[in-house]
Design a protein around this motif. Structure first.
Motif, mmCIF file in Angstrom:
data_model
loop_
_atom_site.group_PDB
_atom_site.id
_atom_site.type_symbol
_atom_site.label_atom_id
_atom_site.label_comp_id
_atom_site.label_asym_id
_atom_site.label_seq_id
_atom_site.Cartn_x
_atom_site.Cartn_y
_atom_site.Cartn_z
ATOM 1 N N ALA A 178 0.639 -1.303 -0.503
ATOM 2 C CA ALA A 178 0.015 0.117 -0.305
ATOM 3 C C ALA A 178 0.793 1.254 0.355
ATOM 4 C CB ALA A 178 -1.118 -0.158 1.407
ATOM 5 N N GLN A 179 1.782 1.255 0.684
ATOM 6 C CA GLN A 179 2.525 2.610 1.460
ATOM 7 C C GLN A 179 3.939 2.858 -0.214
ATOM 8 O OE1 GLN A 179 6.576 2.100 3.374
ATOM 9 N NE2 GLN A 179 5.854 3.573 4.386
ATOM 10 N N LYS A 180 3.792 1.579 -0.666
ATOM 11 C CA LYS A 180 5.229 1.414 -2.622
ATOM 12 C C LYS A 180 3.526 1.807 -3.002
ATOM 13 C CE LYS A 180 7.784 -0.981 -5.600
ATOM 14 N NZ LYS A 180 7.920 -1.770 -6.254
ATOM 15 N N LYS A 227 -7.707 16.304 -6.980
ATOM 16 C CA LYS A 227 -6.748 14.892 -7.080
ATOM 17 C C LYS A 227 -6.520 14.624 -5.578
ATOM 18 C CE LYS A 227 -6.842 14.202 -10.992
ATOM 19 N NZ LYS A 227 -8.037 12.345 -12.049
ATOM 20 N N GLN A 228 -5.791 15.341 -5.337
ATOM 21 C CA GLN A 228 -4.923 15.435 -3.675
ATOM 22 C C GLN A 228 -6.627 14.438 -2.718
ATOM 23 O OE1 GLN A 228 -2.734 18.392 -2.261
ATOM 24 N NE2 GLN A 228 -1.923 18.583 -4.080
ATOM 25 N N ALA A 229 -7.467 15.047 -2.600
ATOM 26 C CA ALA A 229 -8.431 14.846 -2.099
ATOM 27 C C ALA A 229 -8.508 13.378 -2.451
ATOM 28 C CB ALA A 229 -9.939 15.320 -1.803
ATOM 29 N N ALA A 230 -9.164 13.507 -3.429
ATOM 30 C CA ALA A 230 -9.291 11.772 -4.546
ATOM 31 C C ALA A 230 -7.851 10.667 -4.065
ATOM 32 C CB ALA A 230 -10.120 11.633 -5.614
ATOM 33 N N LEU A 231 -6.894 11.266 -3.659
ATOM 34 C CA LEU A 231 -6.010 10.353 -3.004
ATOM 35 C C LEU A 231 -5.940 10.039 -1.518
ATOM 36 C CD1 LEU A 231 -3.144 8.622 -4.182
ATOM 37 C CD2 LEU A 231 -2.378 10.913 -3.694
ATOM 38 N N ALA A 232 -6.084 11.064 -1.314
ATOM 39 C CA ALA A 232 -6.320 11.167 0.228
ATOM 40 C C ALA A 232 -7.822 9.800 0.941
ATOM 41 C CB ALA A 232 -6.836 12.846 0.948
ATOM 42 N N GLU A 233 -8.333 10.406 0.276
ATOM 43 C CA GLU A 233 -9.836 9.316 0.176
ATOM 44 C C GLU A 233 -9.593 8.113 0.092
ATOM 45 O OE1 GLU A 233 -14.411 8.822 -1.475
ATOM 46 O OE2 GLU A 233 -13.874 10.908 -1.746
ATOM 47 N N GLN A 290 -6.327 7.088 0.035
ATOM 48 C CA GLN A 290 -5.474 6.434 1.327
ATOM 49 C C GLN A 290 -6.473 5.974 2.743
ATOM 50 O OE1 GLN A 290 -3.010 9.531 1.458
ATOM 51 N NE2 GLN A 290 -1.421 8.327 1.120
ATOM 52 N N ALA A 291 -7.840 6.872 3.121
ATOM 53 C CA ALA A 291 -8.223 6.225 4.061
ATOM 54 C C ALA A 291 -9.442 5.532 4.073
ATOM 55 C CB ALA A 291 -9.089 7.345 4.257
ATOM 56 N N LYS A 292 -9.412 4.800 2.747
ATOM 57 C CA LYS A 292 -10.118 3.764 2.517
ATOM 58 C C LYS A 292 -8.773 2.214 2.975
ATOM 59 C CE LYS A 292 -14.061 4.850 0.221
ATOM 60 N NZ LYS A 292 -13.962 4.651 -1.675
ATOM 61 N N MET A 319 -6.523 2.401 4.358
ATOM 62 C CA MET A 319 -6.323 2.611 6.065
ATOM 63 C C MET A 319 -7.231 1.488 7.190
ATOM 64 S SD MET A 319 -4.119 6.275 7.172
ATOM 65 C CE MET A 319 -5.208 6.142 8.387
ATOM 66 N N GLN A 320 -8.660 2.057 6.170
ATOM 67 C CA GLN A 320 -9.610 0.819 7.064
ATOM 68 C C GLN A 320 -9.926 -0.363 6.727
ATOM 69 O OE1 GLN A 320 -13.175 2.554 5.336
ATOM 70 N NE2 GLN A 320 -13.222 4.845 6.746
ATOM 71 N N GLU A 321 -9.597 -0.864 5.689
ATOM 72 C CA GLU A 321 -8.876 -2.488 4.837
ATOM 73 C C GLU A 321 -7.866 -3.101 6.409
ATOM 74 O OE1 GLU A 321 -8.288 -4.795 0.892
ATOM 75 O OE2 GLU A 321 -8.346 -2.792 1.087
ATOM 76 N N LEU A 322 -6.651 -1.530 5.855
ATOM 77 C CA LEU A 322 -5.828 -2.398 6.734
ATOM 78 C C LEU A 322 -6.093 -3.317 8.367
ATOM 79 C CD1 LEU A 322 -2.476 -2.749 7.398
ATOM 80 C CD2 LEU A 322 -2.701 -0.382 8.330
ATOM 81 N N TYR A 323 -6.824 -2.025 9.534
ATOM 82 C CA TYR A 323 -6.710 -1.872 10.497
ATOM 83 C C TYR A 323 -8.538 -3.098 10.085
ATOM 84 C CZ TYR A 323 -5.706 2.681 10.929
ATOM 85 O OH TYR A 323 -4.915 4.247 10.816
ATOM 86 N N ALA A 324 -9.118 -3.507 9.304
ATOM 87 C CA ALA A 324 -10.188 -4.208 8.716
ATOM 88 C C ALA A 324 -9.504 -6.115 9.325
ATOM 89 C CB ALA A 324 -11.204 -4.338 8.022
#
Length: 199
Positions: free
Chosen positions: A62-64, A124-130, A132-134, A136-141
Motif C-alpha cells: 500500500a505504501q509503495k 486529485k489530492q482529495a481523491a488520493l487522500a480518500e 488512502q483512508a479506505k 487504512m480501513q482495509e488494513l485495520y479490518a
C-alpha cells in the motif's frame, strides 16, 4: 510517505485494546516472577505496531502504491503548471503588439486556467487522500479480523498495540510478544488473497 506511516501507526495504536475472550479461560504465561495473566487468570499479550507496519506486506504494498500515485500526481501537476507558465510567457512576449482589450482577455483567460488548475489539484489530492483512508480501513479490518481468528485458538483477554515511539504502554515483557506470529499469519493470508485475486 512518512505522513502515511505516522497516520497508520497512530491508527494502529487507536486499535488500542482489542477485547477478545469472554470464555473465562485460565491459561497463563509465566516469566519468572512476572506474568502476563490478569488477576482473573486471562492472558494479555501485545503486538509491536512498529514491527507490524515494517513487516506486513499489505502495508508495504500500500505504501509503495501511494508513493507511486503521489509521484504521478506531482508529475501531472508539474506538467500542467509548466504549460500554463509557457502560455504566460508567450503572452508577455507578444504584449507590446497586443491591444488593451486583448491583454485583458488574455489576463482573464490565464486567471481562469490558474483557478481551474488549482481546483484540479485539490480534487486529485482529495481523491488520493480518500483512497488512502479506505486502504487504512482495509488494513485495520485485516488486522482486527486476523487477531480475532487467531484468538479463537489462544483465548487472550486483551491484545495490546505497543510501540517504542510512545503510546500508553511503558513496558512490555518479551514473553507476551505475539508480533512475529501475527505478522506471519497476516502475511500468509495476504499472499493467499493476492494469489486468488491474480487468478
Amino acid at each position: 510517505m512518512k505522513k502515511l506511516s505516522l497516520i497508520l501507526c497512530g491508527g494502529l495504536l487507536a486499535l488500542g485494546v482489542i477485547s477478545c475472550d469472554k470464555s473465562g479461560n485460565k491459561e497463563t504465561a509465566s516469566t519468572g516472577a512476572s506474568t502476563s495473566a490478569s488477576s482473573s487468570g486471562k492472558r494479555t499479550v501485545y503486538v509491536n505496531t512498529d514491527s507490524l507496519l515494517a513487516n506486513y506486506q499489505f502495508y508495504k504494498d500500500a505504501q509503495k502504491e501511494f508513493e507511486n500515485k503521489g509521484y504521478r500526481l506531482q508529475v501531472d501537476l508539474g506538467q500542467r503548471e509548466r504549460a500554463l507558465q509557457g502560455e504566460l510567457q508567450a503572452i508577455q512576449q507578444r504584449a507590446q503588439t497586443m491591444t488593451q482589450a486583448d491583454l485583458q482577455a488574455a489576463d482573464m483567460m490565464l486567471k481562469k486556467k490558474g483557478s481551474e488548475l488549482q481546483q484540479y489539484s485539490q480534487q486529485k489530492q482529495a481523491a488520493l487522500a480518500e483512497e488512502q483512508a479506505k486502504k487504512m480501513q482495509e488494513l485495520y479490518a485485516n488486522i482486527r479480523e486476523y487477531v480475532k481468528k487467531h484468538n479463537d485458538e489462544n483465548k487472550f483477554e486483551f491484545v495490546l498495540g505497543y510501540t517504542l515511539s510512545g503510546g500508553g504502554i511503558l513496558f512490555a515483557d518479551d514473553s507476551a510478544d505475539k508480533t512475529k506470529e501475527i505478522i506471519e499469519g497476516l502475511n500468509k493470508e495476504y499472499a493467499e488473497k493476492k494469489g486468488t485475486t491474480k487468478k
